[in-house]
Design a protein around this motif. Structure first.
Motif, PDB file in Angstrom:
ATOM      1  N   ALA A  91       5.746  10.419  -0.049  1.00  0.00           N
ATOM      2  CA  ALA A  91       5.123   9.151  -0.432  1.00  0.00           C
ATOM      3  C   ALA A  91       5.728   8.080   0.451  1.00  0.00           C
ATOM      4  O   ALA A  91       6.951   8.027   0.627  1.00  0.00           O
ATOM      5  N   VAL A  92       4.879   7.242   1.016  1.00  0.00           N
ATOM      6  CA  VAL A  92       5.342   6.122   1.845  1.00  0.00           C
ATOM      7  C   VAL A  92       4.779   4.832   1.257  1.00  0.00           C
ATOM      8  O   VAL A  92       3.605   4.772   0.895  1.00  0.00           O
ATOM      9  N   ILE A  93       5.625   3.826   1.161  1.00  0.00           N
ATOM     10  CA  ILE A  93       5.160   2.506   0.716  1.00  0.00           C
ATOM     11  C   ILE A  93       5.283   1.544   1.890  1.00  0.00           C
ATOM     12  O   ILE A  93       6.339   1.473   2.539  1.00  0.00           O
ATOM     13  N   VAL A  96      -3.922   2.926  -2.795  1.00  0.00           N
ATOM     14  CA  VAL A  96      -3.238   4.202  -2.514  1.00  0.00           C
ATOM     15  C   VAL A  96      -4.221   5.160  -1.832  1.00  0.00           C
ATOM     16  O   VAL A  96      -5.357   5.325  -2.283  1.00  0.00           O
ATOM     17  N   VAL A  97      -3.763   5.766  -0.746  1.00  0.00           N
ATOM     18  CA  VAL A  97      -4.572   6.800  -0.085  1.00  0.00           C
ATOM     19  C   VAL A  97      -3.849   8.146  -0.202  1.00  0.00           C
ATOM     20  O   VAL A  97      -2.642   8.234   0.051  1.00  0.00           O
ATOM     21  N   THR A 104       0.840  -1.203   0.000  1.00  0.00           N
ATOM     22  CA  THR A 104       0.000   0.000   0.000  1.00  0.00           C
ATOM     23  C   THR A 104       0.875   1.253   0.000  1.00  0.00           C
ATOM     24  O   THR A 104       2.051   1.201   0.385  1.00  0.00           O
ATOM     25  N   ALA A 105       0.281   2.347  -0.443  1.00  0.00           N
ATOM     26  CA  ALA A 105       1.035   3.608  -0.465  1.00  0.00           C
ATOM     27  C   ALA A 105       0.188   4.736   0.102  1.00  0.00           C
ATOM     28  O   ALA A 105      -1.040   4.747  -0.047  1.00  0.00           O
ATOM     29  N   ALA A 149      -0.768   5.301   4.283  1.00  0.00           N
ATOM     30  CA  ALA A 149      -0.439   3.957   3.781  1.00  0.00           C
ATOM     31  C   ALA A 149      -1.067   2.882   4.681  1.00  0.00           C
ATOM     32  O   ALA A 149      -1.492   1.829   4.195  1.00  0.00           O
ATOM     33  N   LEU A 150      -1.135   3.160   5.984  1.00  0.00           N
ATOM     34  CA  LEU A 150      -1.753   2.202   6.912  1.00  0.00           C
ATOM     35  C   LEU A 150      -3.274   2.173   6.727  1.00  0.00           C
ATOM     36  O   LEU A 150      -3.893   1.111   6.767  1.00  0.00           O
TER      37      LEU A 150
END
Lengths: 295, 93
Positions: free
Chosen positions: A42-44, A87-88, A30-31, A279-280
């Motif tokens: 941006a976090v993956i 993706v959020v 998820t991102a 991402a969570l």
């Protein structure tokens, strides 16, 4: 002839990835994309664990900033956008993330990110963003129970600090340390407005104040400002600070002194809290969709 | 959740607080129609609950937008506060 002027407010863009992890071994990728007014992250996450992130300056075009942030996070991972399950988008530009499956407010995302970064005992979060400031209460799951923000005025925000960095010709990353190079703590600058505080700082320089003393006075004013926001919602331990200003010792330690509370320190980068929370959220939303047979 | 919408500026604090737990027990959502300035809307929040919120366009101008309901002398009860059967709405000023 163009003058090659140094931009003291400018901080370096950077990215990170967990080189010990192979994302292909995970089940859910998820991102979270946090498009803020000053910076975008941006976090993956792979199976709800931090895998990679990228932090860039937000440009004039939010969709481009979102794309650039994600491209940097994907760099050298062998992953493409198609490998990401959900993706959020969050932040003030959250509705302008073209590849987001859902938008979630930065208030909810910061609470979720702080819960991950600092543990489930965190109850009060201060997010000191680029152009706003938020005081958030959350429960043990990182769900917001109370919030208050001030986004009408840039006082107490990262942009305000950048304005002062440029005025004093001090790199923004060095302001915190330099603000402690004073014999005694000066009174805070009296103006809360960034524009007036800038004028006041110029007057203090003219009066012969060294830069470090002006910085101490400005950091103290900023700390007072955000401390009053926190006090208006009430302080509940434990306390955690997110956002770029969390990296500025000059402001953080003065806030701690005013409130009489130490902020939790973590190994994580405070600036990615919103994108990490997003991402969570993306993982939870993806799992919900899967359970409904939609994904 | 206690949602505080509004701002602080040089002249004071202007926040409308909505206790959204009250919205979960409410089916009428009369606050939306009660406000002559259309300050409120029912939204789906980040946790999929239908709750009242102050609309984005008014969040930075509440002191002006709400002034019609707050005359300087003998202010009547606020229509939004009166309309809420859960007593979930309050103003900071």
């Amino acid at each position: 002839m163009t003058e090659n002027k140094q931009e003291f407010w400018r901080w370096s863009e950077y990215n990170w990835r967990d080189e010990n992890k192979d994302w292909r071994e995970g089940n859910i990728v998820t991102a979270g994309i946090d498009v803020g007014s000053v910076s975008s992250q941006a976090v993956i996450c792979v199976d709800g664990e931090l895998y990679a992130f990228n932090n860039v300056r937000t440009g004039s075009n939010s969709p481009d900033s979102a794309r650039r942030a994600l491209e940097g996070a994907l760099k050298d991972t062998g992953m493409t956008r198609d490998d990401i399950n959900f993706v959020v988008g969050t932040g003030y530009g959250r509705v302008n993330v073209p590849f987001a499956d859902k938008a979630v407010t930065e208030i909810a995302c910061h609470a979720r990110g702080a819960n991950f970064m600092a543990g489930n005992e965190v109850r009060t979060i201060l997010d000191m963003g680029g152009q706003d400031c938020k005081a958030i209460h959350c429960d043990e799951k990182g769900k917001v129970t109370n919030f208050k923000m001030n986004d009408k005025c840039a006082a107490g925000t990262g942009r305000g600090m950048e304005v002062l960095a440029d005025l004093l010709e001090v790199p923004v990353t060095e302001i915190g340390e330099m603000s402690f190079q004073v014999d005694e703590e000066p009174p805070p600058v009296s103006s809360t407005c960034v524009v007036f505080a800038k004028s006041e700082s110029m007057a203090l320089l003219k009066d012969g104040w060294p830069k470090s003393k002006v910085l101490a006075a400005y950091c103290a004013a900023m700390a007072q400002r955000v401390a009053s926001l926190l006090e208006s919602v009430g302080m509940q331990e434990k306390f955690f600070i997110t956002g770029g200003i969390a990296k500025n010792r000059g402001v953080v330690e003065r806030i701690e002194k005013i409130l009489g509370v130490k902020a939790i320190q973590t190994k994580f980068d405070s600036q990615i809290a919103g994108a990490l929370g997003a991402a969570l959220f993306a993982k939870t939303l993806y799992e919900k969709r899967q359970a409904k047979g939609v994904a | 959740m206690k949602a505080n919408y509004g701002y602080t500026d040089g002249s004071g604090d202007y926040y409308i607080t909505i206790e959204t737990e009250g919205c979960l027990k409410c089916t009428e959502h009369d606050c939306v129609d009660a406000c002559p300035q259309d300050v409120f809307a029912i939204i789906e929040d980040d946790y999929d609950d239908l709750v009242a919120a102050v609309v984005e366009e008014h969040r930075r101008s509440l002191a002006y937008v709400c002034s019609e309901c707050k005359p300087a002398s003998d202010p009547p009860p606020l229509p939004c506060v009166e309309a809420c059967p859960q007593n979930a709405i309050s103003h900071s000023w």
